[in-house]
Scaffold this active site. Sequence first.
Site, short mmCIF file in Angstrom:
data_model
loop_
_atom_site.label_atom_id
_atom_site.label_comp_id
_atom_site.label_asym_id
_atom_site.label_seq_id
_atom_site.Cartn_x
_atom_site.Cartn_y
_atom_site.Cartn_z
N GLY A 48 0.83 -1.20 0.00
CA GLY A 48 0.00 0.00 0.00
C GLY A 48 0.86 1.25 0.00
N CYS A 49 0.34 2.31 -0.60
CA CYS A 49 1.15 3.53 -0.77
C CYS A 49 1.45 4.21 0.56
CB CYS A 49 0.48 4.48 -1.76
SG CYS A 49 -1.21 4.94 -1.35
#
Lengths: 345, 345, 345, 345
Positions: free
Chosen positions: C147-148
């Site tokens: 995930g960013c």
Amino acid sequence: MAVSGASGYAGGEVLRLLTTHPDVEIGAVTAHSSAGERLGAHQPHLRSLADRVIEPTTTATLAGHDVVVLALPHGASAAVAAELGDDTLVLDCGADHRLTDADAWTAFYGTPHAGTWPYGMPELVLDHGERRQRDLLAHVRRVAVPGCNVTAVTLGIQPGIAAGVVEATDLVAVLAVGYSGAGKAAKTHLLASEGLGAAVPYAVGGTHRHIPEIEQNLRAVGAAEVSVSFTPTLVPMARGILATTTARLAPGADAAAVRSAWEDTYAGEPFVQVLPEGQWPTTAATVGANTALVQVAVDERAGRVVTVTALDNLVKGTAGAAVQSMNLALGLPETTGLPVEGVAP
Amino acid sequence: MAVSGASGYAGGEVLRLLTTHPDVEIGAVTAHSSAGERLGAHQPHLRSLADRVIEPTTTATLAGHDVVVLALPHGASAAVAAELGDDTLVLDCGADHRLTDADAWTAFYGTPHAGTWPYGMPELVLDHGERRQRDLLAHVRRVAVPGCNVTAVTLGIQPGIAAGVVEATDLVAVLAVGYSGAGKAAKTHLLASEGLGAAVPYAVGGTHRHIPEIEQNLRAVGAAEVSVSFTPTLVPMARGILATTTARLAPGADAAAVRSAWEDTYAGEPFVQVLPEGQWPTTAATVGANTALVQVAVDERAGRVVTVTALDNLVKGTAGAAVQSMNLALGLPETTGLPVEGVAP
Amino acid sequence: MAVSGASGYAGGEVLRLLTTHPDVEIGAVTAHSSAGERLGAHQPHLRSLADRVIEPTTTATLAGHDVVVLALPHGASAAVAAELGDDTLVLDCGADHRLTDADAWTAFYGTPHAGTWPYGMPELVLDHGERRQRDLLAHVRRVAVPGCNVTAVTLGIQPGIAAGVVEATDLVAVLAVGYSGAGKAAKTHLLASEGLGAAVPYAVGGTHRHIPEIEQNLRAVGAAEVSVSFTPTLVPMARGILATTTARLAPGADAAAVRSAWEDTYAGEPFVQVLPEGQWPTTAATVGANTALVQVAVDERAGRVVTVTALDNLVKGTAGAAVQSMNLALGLPETTGLPVEGVAP
Amino acid sequence: MAVSGASGYAGGEVLRLLTTHPDVEIGAVTAHSSAGERLGAHQPHLRSLADRVIEPTTTATLAGHDVVVLALPHGASAAVAAELGDDTLVLDCGADHRLTDADAWTAFYGTPHAGTWPYGMPELVLDHGERRQRDLLAHVRRVAVPGCNVTAVTLGIQPGIAAGVVEATDLVAVLAVGYSGAGKAAKTHLLASEGLGAAVPYAVGGTHRHIPEIEQNLRAVGAAEVSVSFTPTLVPMARGILATTTARLAPGADAAAVRSAWEDTYAGEPFVQVLPEGQWPTTAATVGANTALVQVAVDERAGRVVTVTALDNLVKGTAGAAVQSMNLALGLPETTGLPVEGVAP
């Protein structure tokens, strides 16, 4: 090759493009007030060059390079170029050597004319399509890189003028322009607090220095007479120009002729694209790319052709045009090292 | 009074203005899909109304109010208005009742014409200056509130047309428009991710529905014939319109005549201000205010007059115009409850 | 190779990177609702792919490719991956296969766990520095792309945890996040009109689905116990994450030890850079690049270490991590086809 | 009354609020470098004051007014105030007279302490709720207006400290701040070209001058000991602060006690509002209003309370606080002339 003005926006963008250019080695990076500092302190996005030390912009630091890019304030490049040898390829991102008409130069810039260099807009149509400007760039050793607003307007409207489907008098161009076009010098009206949430015009009423350059281009395309009302407006984006240009439909021309003129002009161009009918360009699609997106429509009710061009003022508007011209001057494939994909959203 | 469309931008702005209007009591606030919810969930900035419960938009909820504002989708207001009594003041922020020409309505909107109501632009000059539109608004009970883009263009160029110093044919208007002008309905191309950092045109080539309304206005001012090329562009701001309109200078007119025309037209207007010569308007200065800032210049080279108008599309462009018209219709001082100071920076 | 979700932001960014990747040929580009349309209508910035026709996302369109990128909604990838052969390299940009703890998955996502795939964060330090995650990615055929937000927090704080100079309990992370991180689905609160000029938090109070992934990473680094207060805030930019993470200074640790920990951890990393002391990262410097910029300082007064990470959520936060992991899995040089220079200003 | 610093952001905002204040007559508007010019040239949004001529900031121009607002650079107000009579109400928007601890002043500002004035934050809880700061503002003639970031953090976290449901040590505050908070002086890093599309921290690691003021406030609330990690980040908006502050939950406290603490503290406050549970504040809702919106949640997993405050740095953060304090000092109703409705979207 050497890049001067390396701590500014134009110089920084030239450097960004050169980092992935396969045929170029970056030599001196020079600037004025920031000389002696790390490039990374001024251009934190240029990671692979971050530890380069900025040298002062002098004949000594620039000499000895095959290619020199000048990204200096208007009026500064002539003196520097004079000291560089005739076999050095010098690309000037400033305005000094763009105009052929010394009087127009003096009227808009107020200083003596520095002479005219070959003009770095390869896609410029000459003489109604006989040639393009790229044909004049092979092996040159001096290039005047076009102005960013000028490029947007010229690429947008030249197909109609070349084909004779629009009139070149009474053009009206209104541009939405991002803040990097105004440069990196600290000025109150360019502060983020002033610009965020605001649209504001500047240089209204025929006073903008890019006007004679537009006129000169369109005469080169083939217009006997040109007049253009030109209004740029600053809008809250860092990069990008959206130029809306309208021209009166020429007698006898119709929508099909207009469409053909635009599509034919750019059919083979690697960096200028006419979008499918009905799709209008957004500046976002051109960020970071050497791309101009163009669309055109005929407003029968108003009797005018409307053409819109989107481009990145720092790439196709400045640094990309410089690299593209450099490629041509050096005999490299024109598209070498130039991205066509924008960074969006 | 009652406000429908209360969860949208136009309705919310009407409510914001009414909270400080000394002569108004806010009654029903109504909407469609958000009926039954707290207003604060949809308009968190309207603190003093946060606990109001949104009622459904029906004849029952709107009836019994002296004043009703309709901020509904195009095409929805005629049916609602028909159910409200003739002595109820109904202000329609939609387009339904603006046009006098039923054919123009149908050509641009594709539905039958709902009839024409008195037009809520008090500053509109009629018949070259004999009267203004405010003279026609006393005691009316139906008002068609103008379109926001239309207001920006009309206020910008009407002085020149009224005075005969510009031609009304071959007008060119290009607008930078903020996103609230596109409404609150969720659409992909209106997402922040799409809009941030981008400028993009829409409704290009003579297709925008505001065009016949501009033409109608300028004919009311006194133009025998009107044609306008009109291009709006979305730019990354929440509010604001910057309209750049150019017109050919009329034969015999000069810069002094132009300046006089603009300054004289707005000398007594409380909400429209011609800036001192050389100062150009920024939309930021009008945010939240019922203010239009106007400037004009003559571009001798291009033979065109350039006029720029900045206003807040939700205030002078919509809700402020509604309240201003309401004041006139109710016999209140025209400026009651309307801010003139913008919120800047 | 094939890219699904090609009309969305993650899929579009994977495609953008692949256009200049020397060892990849782009095969099928697939999506759901936009199948059958030109890619250029949805991704106008991907000029070289504009005329590709989007195919539907099915086993049939994806099969037969050596590499498949899944950029699908959470929960959709397991079924698709099951149909692809074990010798196909599948990179999942969604969350489905990131967590090793099935209970944590179900607690935050509410669905059955789909199984765990090798984790695509090559720079993740394992076991206090014995190895890095890249050592586990050679020749794998399934990759869960991180995930960013998780990437920004993990890269920022892991040096301190690996070296034992900060405590891993009572971490506090607050992130400024650009709107592309929220995806391309049309939702009212993501409209430009709502986002321009606003900062707003979401998923506050321990509810964000990225929390267990952060905890898992920091345990892999070597923390016995981890707790993190995590608050993301949307701010008006299209791209970028600025993660400010603070941790209590470990007993006995000092500023010199902190500095060494950070600099040593990333000394050899091609895509993560600790800036010179005193220079703080800006997201602008990472736009379009597979770069994370990191800085750290000790706040003696507060007894906390503060570390700030800037990265582009769509590149180092998603698509760049996918390509980097693909390079490792295919045995290519890790940096192949990945830009390090950001597009700024 | 007189306003100095009238060409800057704080002074301009004071003037904006005063234009609609029913009990105030605006006398001298003064500034330094812009003296002699039209106010409209510097503050084009202040239409009703546009033709005022800016006077120089001197004892002579300020003397003779009942009320004087000083919006000057730090360090400049003491000398000016000394020349104004003891019966003149002087409100200092600068930091000079906020701190009671001369050593803390000197440590963070590096100059001798100018003395302490009554602190202009009426909502500040004193001694766990015995009194509020407004009780100390009646009839005072000197007011030190709080810092904007300080106001956001203090209002966010003080309910928990007053009620003893959170610990005052090891607070962590991270703020998203708009550019007007940085003032109107032209600096390169504050340019729109730099700020658009970027988030960037500043004064990280315990160096920000607002830290001792926060500590002082929370000790006044009742904390025996305070420590705070404080990190502001600039994000692309002109106005607004979104402060995310977290504190460890006190032993024995639970979510219900936390909710009560926050709701009870602000139940009667006109300008501070705890939102309904689950609704998080956006800065957009506070633009132009003297409003602070607050929300709180307990993160059981992390053992921390998270509170978020949104306010307009120029209104509740500066000019609104000045007017609110002025009202109290003059014996006017505290809410006189202060808007509570924000300008959104």
